[in-house]
Design an enzyme around this catalytic site. Structure first.
Site, PDB file in Angstrom:
ATOM      1  N   HIS A 259       4.596   2.115   4.234  1.00 17.89           N
ATOM      2  CA  HIS A 259       4.752   2.037   5.690  1.00 17.89           C
ATOM      3  C   HIS A 259       3.604   1.221   6.255  1.00 17.89           C
ATOM      4  CE1 HIS A 259       5.392   3.273   9.827  1.00 17.89           C
ATOM      5  NE2 HIS A 259       6.556   3.771   9.451  1.00 17.89           N
ATOM      6  N   ASP A 313      12.478   7.774   5.541  1.00 17.47           N
ATOM      7  CA  ASP A 313      13.824   7.330   5.183  1.00 17.47           C
ATOM      8  C   ASP A 313      14.222   7.724   3.767  1.00 17.47           C
ATOM      9  OD1 ASP A 313      14.212   6.135   7.651  1.00 17.47           O
ATOM     10  OD2 ASP A 313      13.135   4.353   7.031  1.00 17.47           O
TER      11      ASP A 313
HETATM   12  N1  ACO Z   1       7.100   0.027  -3.457  1.00 18.35           N
HETATM   13  C1  ACO Z   1       6.182  -0.503  -4.270  1.00 18.35           C
HETATM   14  N2  ACO Z   1       5.098  -1.184  -3.832  1.00 18.35           N
HETATM   15  C2  ACO Z   1       4.959  -1.318  -2.520  1.00 18.35           C
HETATM   16  C3  ACO Z   1       5.886  -0.770  -1.614  1.00 18.35           C
HETATM   17  C4  ACO Z   1       6.985  -0.062  -2.125  1.00 18.35           C
HETATM   18  N3  ACO Z   1       7.899   0.474  -1.328  1.00 18.35           N
HETATM   19  N4  ACO Z   1       5.495  -1.062  -0.354  1.00 18.35           N
HETATM   20  C5  ACO Z   1       4.378  -1.781  -0.464  1.00 18.35           C
HETATM   21  N5  ACO Z   1       4.049  -1.936  -1.772  1.00 18.35           N
HETATM   22  C6  ACO Z   1       2.891  -2.648  -2.308  1.00 18.35           C
HETATM   23  C7  ACO Z   1       3.075  -4.158  -2.140  1.00 18.35           C
HETATM   24  O1  ACO Z   1       3.727  -4.729  -3.242  1.00 18.35           O
HETATM   25  C8  ACO Z   1       1.639  -4.605  -2.021  1.00 18.35           C
HETATM   26  O2  ACO Z   1       1.071  -4.599  -3.313  1.00 18.35           O
HETATM   27  P1  ACO Z   1      -0.006  -5.723  -3.768  1.00 18.35           P
HETATM   28  O3  ACO Z   1      -1.130  -5.538  -2.804  1.00 18.35           O
HETATM   29  O4  ACO Z   1      -0.323  -5.353  -5.166  1.00 18.35           O
HETATM   30  O5  ACO Z   1       0.696  -7.019  -3.601  1.00 18.35           O
HETATM   31  C9  ACO Z   1       0.978  -3.472  -1.244  1.00 18.35           C
HETATM   32  O6  ACO Z   1       1.767  -2.318  -1.505  1.00 18.35           O
HETATM   33  C10 ACO Z   1       0.907  -3.702   0.254  1.00 18.35           C
HETATM   34  O7  ACO Z   1       2.185  -4.150   0.707  1.00 18.35           O
HETATM   35  P2  ACO Z   1       2.451  -4.780   2.147  1.00 18.35           P
HETATM   36  O8  ACO Z   1       3.695  -5.607   2.091  1.00 18.35           O
HETATM   37  O9  ACO Z   1       1.215  -5.422   2.659  1.00 18.35           O
HETATM   38  O10 ACO Z   1       2.720  -3.518   3.018  1.00 18.35           O
HETATM   39  P3  ACO Z   1       3.320  -3.548   4.476  1.00 18.35           P
HETATM   40  O11 ACO Z   1       2.544  -2.583   5.259  1.00 18.35           O
HETATM   41  O12 ACO Z   1       3.434  -4.911   5.025  1.00 18.35           O
HETATM   42  O13 ACO Z   1       4.810  -3.067   4.213  1.00 18.35           O
HETATM   43  C11 ACO Z   1       6.826  -1.891   4.287  1.00 18.35           C
HETATM   44  C12 ACO Z   1       5.370  -1.951   4.771  1.00 18.35           C
HETATM   45  C13 ACO Z   1       7.596  -3.133   4.772  1.00 18.35           C
HETATM   46  C14 ACO Z   1       7.475  -0.650   4.863  1.00 18.35           C
HETATM   47  C15 ACO Z   1       6.821  -1.825   2.740  1.00 18.35           C
HETATM   48  O14 ACO Z   1       6.095  -0.690   2.310  1.00 18.35           O
HETATM   49  C16 ACO Z   1       8.216  -1.832   2.143  1.00 18.35           C
HETATM   50  O15 ACO Z   1       8.799  -2.899   1.975  1.00 18.35           O
HETATM   51  N6  ACO Z   1       8.782  -0.632   1.820  1.00 18.35           N
HETATM   52  C17 ACO Z   1      10.088  -0.524   1.267  1.00 18.35           C
HETATM   53  C18 ACO Z   1      11.132  -0.535   2.376  1.00 18.35           C
HETATM   54  C19 ACO Z   1      11.095   0.729   3.223  1.00 18.35           C
HETATM   55  O16 ACO Z   1      11.006   1.839   2.716  1.00 18.35           O
HETATM   56  N7  ACO Z   1      11.186   0.550   4.540  1.00 18.35           N
HETATM   57  C20 ACO Z   1      11.144   1.672   5.487  1.00 18.35           C
HETATM   58  C21 ACO Z   1       9.957   1.600   6.348  1.00 18.35           C
HETATM   59  S1  ACO Z   1       9.662   3.108   7.171  1.00 18.35           S
HETATM   60  C22 ACO Z   1      10.591   3.135   8.539  1.00 18.35           C
HETATM   61  O17 ACO Z   1      11.098   2.152   8.975  1.00 18.35           O
HETATM   62  C23 ACO Z   1      10.802   4.476   9.170  1.00 18.35           C
END
Ligand code: ACO
Length: 377
Positions: A259, A313
């Protein structure tokens, strides 16, 4: 050049708010100071909507008046129902909802934003939203449309309008889901509504804007995608190999994890998880729950060290499924829950900080060009 803009408006504050407080480090979320899980356990959608819209928890008389007002507005004009029915059967459920609100906006000419109109219109919108989402489900299922009847609560009226019946535990779970998803500060959908409201357009158009933004897979669709993972895994025995093959090896993201704001477990998860457990009645539901639990443990083990934990979610789809809703309705249920929060934000914005939202873009195209007639190009 790139340092002068904020991609995605990240870390740009566009309003003050007294509505939702989020502490992403400690996993705390409150509406006007009240813990969301406590509200989900002890309160009701109508009580919390009143809190958001009117600024304090209601007494009995205020609550009854509010509830009566909301539930007396569940009658949709014929042209709205017939517009919804005229859309192709395979239409996205959220597209039907956005079209219905857009149709309702056709009644608004020169809307006057003031405290009295705003509160009255908000109550009407909450009643109409219940009817729109219930009838979206009914239309997509090939059932007759209905004018929902007022039952004991908003949640009960909604479940009855969809399924013609409800039981106490499902009503409690629906109520909790409506409360937990009600607001989350200003994500893309609420921001879209704020942009529209800041032009002093009407409230129905603002809600339409919000729903159009909610429809995108980067925003509203995560519960649906998380649930699809469980369906794809099929049995608890497959969790380890699925995780290895689909997440670890291709370095993909586990949906329902991570998140932008939370660096720990999403606080809303606690209540969704409890209901996902208590409502799992069929073998299939128990199977999906076991898959989810195993998958969550793997996710936490592998990603927890990076501050990537389960978000709301991950479990909300299980609850929606256990309530009887098909996958295609998950985002619309999120939308229904979110309307009170969006209304409270646009009213807060217009009443206290009214200013047209009009950011700038930095021009980086060509300089002065000479116009060349089409024959010579
Ligand atoms: N699974 C595995 N690794 C993850 C995940 C995940 N779900 N989310 C982030 N990471 C990792 C990334 O690969 C990154 O790793 P790295 O630094 O080694 O490259 C690190 O964590 C940081 O990731 P960011 O993209 O900078 O995190 P950001 O805060 O931008 O992303 C997001 C947030 C979009 C929600 C992301 O966690 C994601 O894509 N999650 C999956 C989709 C999801 O569950 N969405 C629902 C959001 S909650 C809501 O809307 C109520």
């Amino acid at each position: 050049m790139s340092e002068a803009i904020s991609p995605g408006l990240e870390n740009v504050n566009i309003k003050y708010t007294e509505l939702t407080y989020i502490d992403g480090i400690n996993g705390i979320m409150r509406y006007r100071g009240y813990d969301v899980n406590e509200l989900a356990a002890r309160s009701s959608f109508e009580e919390v909507s009143y809190l958001m819209l009117f600024g304090k928890l209601p007494n009995y008389d205020q609550l009854n008046e509010f509830k009566n007002h909301v539930l007396s507005n569940m009658v949709l004009p014929d042209y709205v129902l017939s517009t919804m029915k005229s859309l192709p059967k395979k239409s996205d459920a959220l597209a039907i909802m956005q079209t219905a609100f857009s149709a309702l906006s056709s009644n608004e000419n020169n809307y006057q934003w003031n405290k009295e109109n705003d509160k009255k219109t908000s109550m009407a919108i909450l009643g109409q939203a219940l009817s729109i989402v219930a009838n979206t489900y009914r239309i997509k299922e090939g059932l007759d449309t209905v004018t929902p009847e007022a039952h004991g609560s908003y949640a009960e009226s909604f479940l009855n309008a969809c399924f013609g019946e409800s039981d106490k535990e499902k009503v409690r779970a629906m109520d909790a889901a409506l409360i937990l998803y009600m607001d989350h500060e200003i994500p893309a959908s609420t921001t879209a509504a704020l942009v529209t409201a800041s032009t002093l357009s009407d409230m129905y158009s603002s809600i339409t804007s919000a729903i159009t933004a909610l429809r995108g897979p980067l925003h509203g669709g995560a519960a649906e995608s998380a649930f699809k993972q469980f369906l794809e895994i099929k049995t608890p025995d497959n969790v380890d190999s699925w995780f290895q093959k689909n997440i670890i090896e291709p370095r993909k993201r586990l949906v329902g994890f991570g998140h932008r704001v939370y660096r720990t477990f999403d606080p809303r998860l606690k209540t969704f998880k409890e209901y996902a457990r208590s409502l799992a009645r069929t073998q299939e539901q128990k199977n999906l729950l076991e898959i989810a639990t195993k998958l969550e443990n793997l996710g936490v083990k592998n990603f927890g060290g990076k501050g990537i934990y389960t978000n709301t979610d991950f479990y909300s789809g299980l609850v929606f499924n256990e309530l009887g809703f098909p996958l295609y309705m998950f985002t619309s249920l999120f939308g229904l829950s979110r309307i009170s929060g969006i209304l409270a934000h646009i009213i807060e914005y217009v009443e206290t900080q009214e200013r047209l939202i009009r950011p700038r873009a930095i021009y980086n195209g060509p300089g002065s060009m000479e116009y060349i007639e089409i024959e010579k190009r």
